[in-house]
Motif scaffolding. Structure first.
Motif, mmCIF file in Angstrom:
data_model
loop_
_atom_site.group_PDB
_atom_site.id
_atom_site.type_symbol
_atom_site.label_atom_id
_atom_site.label_comp_id
_atom_site.label_asym_id
_atom_site.label_seq_id
_atom_site.Cartn_x
_atom_site.Cartn_y
_atom_site.Cartn_z
ATOM 1 N N LYS A 189 74.294 33.397 71.251
ATOM 2 C CA LYS A 189 74.101 32.838 70.016
ATOM 3 C C LYS A 189 72.301 32.670 69.998
ATOM 4 C CE LYS A 189 78.118 29.656 70.408
ATOM 5 N NZ LYS A 189 78.513 28.246 70.509
ATOM 6 N N TRP A 190 71.767 32.555 71.160
ATOM 7 C CA TRP A 190 70.146 32.409 71.066
ATOM 8 C C TRP A 190 69.650 33.591 70.566
ATOM 9 C CZ3 TRP A 190 66.498 35.069 73.808
ATOM 10 C CH2 TRP A 190 65.167 34.759 73.852
ATOM 11 N N ARG A 191 70.231 34.851 71.071
ATOM 12 C CA ARG A 191 69.841 36.238 70.504
ATOM 13 C C ARG A 191 69.949 36.454 68.913
ATOM 14 N NH1 ARG A 191 71.861 40.790 74.814
ATOM 15 N NH2 ARG A 191 70.103 39.995 76.651
ATOM 16 N N GLU A 192 71.126 35.807 68.510
ATOM 17 C CA GLU A 192 71.365 36.004 66.914
ATOM 18 C C GLU A 192 70.310 34.845 66.307
ATOM 19 O OE1 GLU A 192 73.503 37.649 65.382
ATOM 20 O OE2 GLU A 192 74.370 38.531 67.140
ATOM 21 N N GLN A 193 70.078 33.917 66.808
ATOM 22 C CA GLN A 193 68.960 33.065 66.291
ATOM 23 C C GLN A 193 67.707 33.705 66.214
ATOM 24 O OE1 GLN A 193 69.060 29.248 68.257
ATOM 25 N NE2 GLN A 193 71.045 28.647 67.353
ATOM 26 N N GLN A 194 67.374 34.151 67.367
ATOM 27 C CA GLN A 194 65.951 34.858 67.330
ATOM 28 C C GLN A 194 65.812 36.281 66.409
ATOM 29 O OE1 GLN A 194 63.347 34.249 69.148
ATOM 30 N NE2 GLN A 194 64.237 32.357 69.870
ATOM 31 N N ARG A 195 67.169 36.875 66.404
ATOM 32 C CA ARG A 195 67.169 37.910 65.488
ATOM 33 C C ARG A 195 66.611 37.497 63.840
ATOM 34 N NH1 ARG A 195 72.367 41.374 67.404
ATOM 35 N NH2 ARG A 195 71.300 42.152 69.364
ATOM 36 N N GLU A 196 67.666 36.337 63.601
ATOM 37 C CA GLU A 196 67.497 35.758 62.209
ATOM 38 C C GLU A 196 65.916 35.180 62.099
ATOM 39 O OE1 GLU A 196 70.134 32.522 62.063
ATOM 40 O OE2 GLU A 196 71.917 33.718 61.760
ATOM 41 N N VAL A 197 65.292 34.829 63.075
ATOM 42 C CA VAL A 197 63.968 34.085 63.040
ATOM 43 C C VAL A 197 62.962 35.375 62.727
ATOM 44 C CG1 VAL A 197 61.934 33.011 64.358
ATOM 45 C CG2 VAL A 197 64.226 32.097 64.305
ATOM 46 N N SER A 198 63.277 36.331 63.606
ATOM 47 C CA SER A 198 62.355 37.588 63.650
ATOM 48 C C SER A 198 62.332 38.298 62.477
ATOM 49 C CB SER A 198 62.823 38.501 64.835
ATOM 50 O OG SER A 198 64.104 38.904 64.567
ATOM 51 N N SER A 199 63.541 38.308 61.723
ATOM 52 C CA SER A 199 63.898 38.714 60.658
ATOM 53 C C SER A 199 63.034 38.146 59.135
ATOM 54 C CB SER A 199 65.127 39.030 59.894
ATOM 55 O OG SER A 199 66.022 37.420 60.029
ATOM 56 N N ARG A 200 63.072 36.725 59.477
ATOM 57 C CA ARG A 200 62.330 35.841 58.560
ATOM 58 C C ARG A 200 60.558 35.876 58.570
ATOM 59 N NH1 ARG A 200 66.039 30.424 59.021
ATOM 60 N NH2 ARG A 200 68.074 31.242 57.897
ATOM 61 N N VAL A 201 60.195 36.220 59.738
ATOM 62 C CA VAL A 201 58.864 35.988 60.178
ATOM 63 C C VAL A 201 58.055 37.322 59.127
ATOM 64 C CG1 VAL A 201 56.914 36.664 61.729
ATOM 65 C CG2 VAL A 201 58.926 35.239 62.318
ATOM 66 N N PRO A 202 58.391 38.431 59.023
ATOM 67 C CA PRO A 202 57.595 39.128 57.877
ATOM 68 C C PRO A 202 57.532 38.323 56.583
ATOM 69 C CG PRO A 202 58.983 40.318 59.243
ATOM 70 C CD PRO A 202 59.503 39.138 59.524
ATOM 71 N N LYS A 203 58.699 38.140 56.127
ATOM 72 C CA LYS A 203 58.789 37.496 54.872
ATOM 73 C C LYS A 203 57.826 36.223 54.570
ATOM 74 C CE LYS A 203 63.561 38.471 53.983
ATOM 75 N NZ LYS A 203 64.714 38.148 53.637
ATOM 76 N N VAL A 204 57.867 35.327 55.871
ATOM 77 C CA VAL A 204 57.004 34.148 55.787
ATOM 78 C C VAL A 204 55.365 34.584 55.899
ATOM 79 C CG1 VAL A 204 55.852 32.269 56.887
ATOM 80 C CG2 VAL A 204 58.492 32.788 56.909
ATOM 81 N N LEU A 205 54.960 35.798 56.632
ATOM 82 C CA LEU A 205 53.790 36.168 56.645
ATOM 83 C C LEU A 205 53.388 37.023 55.403
ATOM 84 C CD1 LEU A 205 53.784 37.880 60.244
ATOM 85 C CD2 LEU A 205 52.481 35.865 59.427
ATOM 86 N N ALA A 206 54.328 37.492 54.805
ATOM 87 C CA ALA A 206 54.005 38.090 53.321
ATOM 88 C C ALA A 206 53.457 37.102 52.323
ATOM 89 C CB ALA A 206 55.165 39.055 52.961
ATOM 90 N N LYS A 207 54.349 35.921 52.499
ATOM 91 C CA LYS A 207 54.223 34.800 51.534
ATOM 92 C C LYS A 207 52.730 34.277 51.686
ATOM 93 C CE LYS A 207 58.812 33.553 50.409
ATOM 94 N NZ LYS A 207 59.820 32.546 50.644
ATOM 95 N N GLU A 208 52.358 34.327 53.215
ATOM 96 C CA GLU A 208 50.943 33.735 53.413
ATOM 97 C C GLU A 208 49.900 34.700 53.092
ATOM 98 O OE1 GLU A 208 51.140 32.756 57.519
ATOM 99 O OE2 GLU A 208 52.505 30.773 57.309
ATOM 100 N N ASN A 209 50.297 35.649 53.124
ATOM 101 C CA ASN A 209 49.024 36.924 52.480
ATOM 102 C C ASN A 209 48.863 36.809 51.340
ATOM 103 O OD1 ASN A 209 48.542 37.466 55.323
ATOM 104 N ND2 ASN A 209 50.272 39.141 55.290
#
Length: 235
Positions: A189-209
């Motif tokens: 379950k933790w791996r699935e959550q980390q995958r979801e978080v890692s998939s959202r990080v580029p989107k958040v960084l793109a929005k901040e840029n």
């Protein structure tokens, strides 16, 4: 008419029989009356049968005793039979000859026993070589497993305690297996959550840029001048 046998108890006259004969002769009693009275009732028939069965069982027991006695006599007769006696005498003679040979070589045997047997080959006839090979294999196998067999024999008194300890260890192992399975599920379950978080990080960084670029392009608003004008008007 055959003469009555003196050994037959029924043919021997007794006092009751003589008295009944006199009654029949005098006419007081008829023969028919005596025959009817002579007929036995069923109760007495059963008693007579039981008596016969008891007598037969006693005869069987007596015959069995006679058979056992005859069997014992036969066995003892075989033991004292001349053939068996001759064989035993021959065996005793051979043993006597062997003991005489040992007594003759007593001094040599005593020296041989006192001398240590090491680095010497024992003479074995060729006929027994194959048996010796098999014997050596058994000896090597026995020596290899000797320590394990001795350890098994030593552990026999502690077998119950070892079984209890093993049962407790198995119970603990079951608990550890259950906990491990739960931990594995949590890790997945933790791996699935980390995958979801890692998939959202580029989107958040793109929005901040994008927001940073937008803030650089827009000029700063004149907040100070407006505040100054408003303060003047208020005065």
């Amino acid at each position: 008419m055959a003469a009555a046998s003196p050994r037959d108890p029924e043919s021997v006259p007794n006092a009751a029989g003589l008295l009944l004969n006199r009654f029949v002769a005098s006419g007081l009693v008829t023969q028919e009356m005596l025959d009817k009275a002579k007929k036995s009732t069923p109760c007495f028939v059963k008693f007579s049968r039981l008596q016969q069965i008891t007598n037969i069982q006693a005869e069987i027991y007596q015959k069995n005793l006679e058979i056992e006695v005859l069997t014992l006599e036969k066995d003892t007769a075989d033991v004292v039979h001349p053939l068996f006696l001759a064989q035993k005498c021959h065996m005793l003679q051979n043993m006597n000859n062997h003991l005489e040979a040992l007594l003759k070589e007593k001094r040599f045997l005593r020296q041989r026993l006192l001398k240590p047997i090491c680095q010497e080959n024992l003479p074995i006839e060729v006929v027994y070589h194959r048996y010796l090979v098999h014997l050596l294999e058994l000896a090597v196998n026995f020596i290899e497993k000797l320590e394990a067999n001795l350890e098994t024999i030593r552990n026999i008194p502690h077998l119950d305690a070892n079984l209890k300890t093993m049962s407790k260890a198995l119970a603990k192992m079951d608990i550890l297996v259950t906990e491990t399975e739960e931990l594995a599920e949590n890790i997945l379950k933790w791996r699935e959550q980390q995958r979801e978080v890692s998939s959202r990080v580029p989107k958040v960084l793109a929005k901040e840029n994008a927001l940073q670029k937008h803030a650089i392009l827009m000029p700063p608003l004149p907040f100070d001048s407006k505040v100054h004008v408003q303060t003047i008007n208020a005065k």
